[in-house]
Enzyme design. Structure first.
Site, PDB file in Angstrom:
ATOM      1  N   GLU A  56       0.908  -1.263  -0.172  1.00  0.00           N
ATOM      2  CA  GLU A  56      -0.143  -0.109  -0.021  1.00  0.00           C
ATOM      3  C   GLU A  56       0.967   1.140  -0.023  1.00  0.00           C
ATOM      4  OE1 GLU A  56      -1.539   1.554   3.540  1.00  0.00           O
ATOM      5  OE2 GLU A  56      -1.140  -0.375   4.636  1.00  0.00           O
ATOM      6  N   LYS A 113      -4.789  -2.263  13.728  1.00  0.00           N
ATOM      7  CA  LYS A 113      -4.476  -1.187  14.489  1.00  0.00           C
ATOM      8  C   LYS A 113      -4.644  -1.137  15.830  1.00  0.00           C
ATOM      9  CE  LYS A 113      -3.396   1.370  10.247  1.00  0.00           C
ATOM     10  NZ  LYS A 113      -4.040   0.367   9.072  1.00  0.00           N
TER      11      LYS A 113
END
Length: 314
Positions: free
Chosen positions: A35, A169
């Site tokens: 990414e 996360k």
């Protein structure tokens, strides 16, 4: 006999490959998607540019060709040249593009860094089966009130690729995220562990039902998944305990960062970059160092899985 690559999704956008990635795909060599949001929005400048080369080098160390993904001037690029990486890392105005944003950027000739969801979609459209990132998005802690849930989850539920990550996360609701992944029938396995990692720390407190012990086993799981139904495989790769962020420091800085975001009125997709920047400053760079370490480990493992996936018969 090697199985043909999966067909791209119906209506997939045209892809611009870098020469190296185009040659690798044409020859059937292993490729790993990366990414670009990590570079544009997750790491501070100018450190992000060096990190871009280091992460790509980690994929090469695993035996595969790196393909960093971004949208530039309305074109979806899978594999970036050095000059294009310079641009992604230097532009403070570069948009953050999830799947919902891709049609606008492509149609209007805009540029942006791709998130996990949009990188996964474009990688699959290019015929790439393995993707490495830091951590997935997921269900936010206040989702019962805000309905805030990352598009990463639904995209992975219908995209035929494997993503190597260090869990989700730390700012998210980990148990709720795992429940949503189960509801969406996304296959989740730990790499040599049934402990689900917590991004900066090795143990999120959640456990998994399944683990794989080698890149070959991970590749076999993806091959089996492709034969059953559309959807992705998540390989959760925890940091070794001696490389993780100190757990006590982790809990304190996460609480401080979330409180700061709330006080500042930060909402939606702006929360993650705000919190990451806050964590970096409050921890005096410790979270940044851990972030880079985990991405490098994931990139190298993804390279080895891509090599295993390219073996005839898969």
């Amino acid at each position: 006999m090697q199985q043909p690559r999966p067909d791209p999704p119906a209506g997939a956008p045209p892809i611009v490959h870098s020469p190296e990635v185009g040659d690798a795909l044409a020859a059937g060599r292993p490729v790993v998607a990366l990414e670009s949001t990590l570079l544009a929005h997750g790491l501070p400048r100018p450190d992000n540019r060096g990190a871009a080369d280091t992460v790509e080098a980690a994929v090469r160390a695993g035996g595969a060709v790196p393909a960093t993904v971004a949208v530039l001037d309305g074109a979806a690029h899978v594999g970036l040249t050095a000059g294009q990486l310079d641009r992604v890392c230097a532009d403070p105005e570069l948009a953050k593009l999830a799947v919902r944003d891709l049609p606008v950027a492509l149609a209007l000739g805009r540029s942006g860094a791709t998130t996990v969801s949009s990188t996964a979609l474009l990688a699959a459209a290019a015929g790439i089966g393995v993707f490495a990132t830091g951590g997935l998005g997921g269900v936010h802690r206040e989702a019962a009130d805000t309905f805030d849930e990352s598009a990463d989850l639904t995209t992975l539920s219908r995209t035929p690729l494997l993503v190597v990550c260090a869990g989700v996360k730390s700012i998210l609701d980990v148990p709720a995220t795992l429940e949503r992944l189960e509801s969406l029938s996304v296959t989740v396995v730990g790499y040599r562990t049934t402990t689900f990692p917590g991004f900066y720390v090795a143990d999120s407190g959640a456990t998994l039902d399944w683990a794989v012990s080698s890149p070959e086993e991970a590749a076999a799981v993806l091959a089996a998944r492709r034969g059953l139904s559309p959807g992705g495989v998540v390989v959760a790769n925890p940091l070794p305990p001696d490389e993780q962020l100190d757990p006590a420091l982790h809990d304190r800085v996460i609480a401080d960062a979330l409180a700061a975001a709330d006080d500042a009125g930060v909402r939606g997709k702006a929360v993650t970059p705000f919190v990451l920047d806050h964590l970096h400053r409050v921890s005096e760079g410790a979270t940044l160092a851990v972030n880079v370490r985990l991405v490098l480990r994931n990139a190298e493992l993804a390279g080895r899985i891509a090599v295993a996936l390219a073996v005839p018969g898969r």
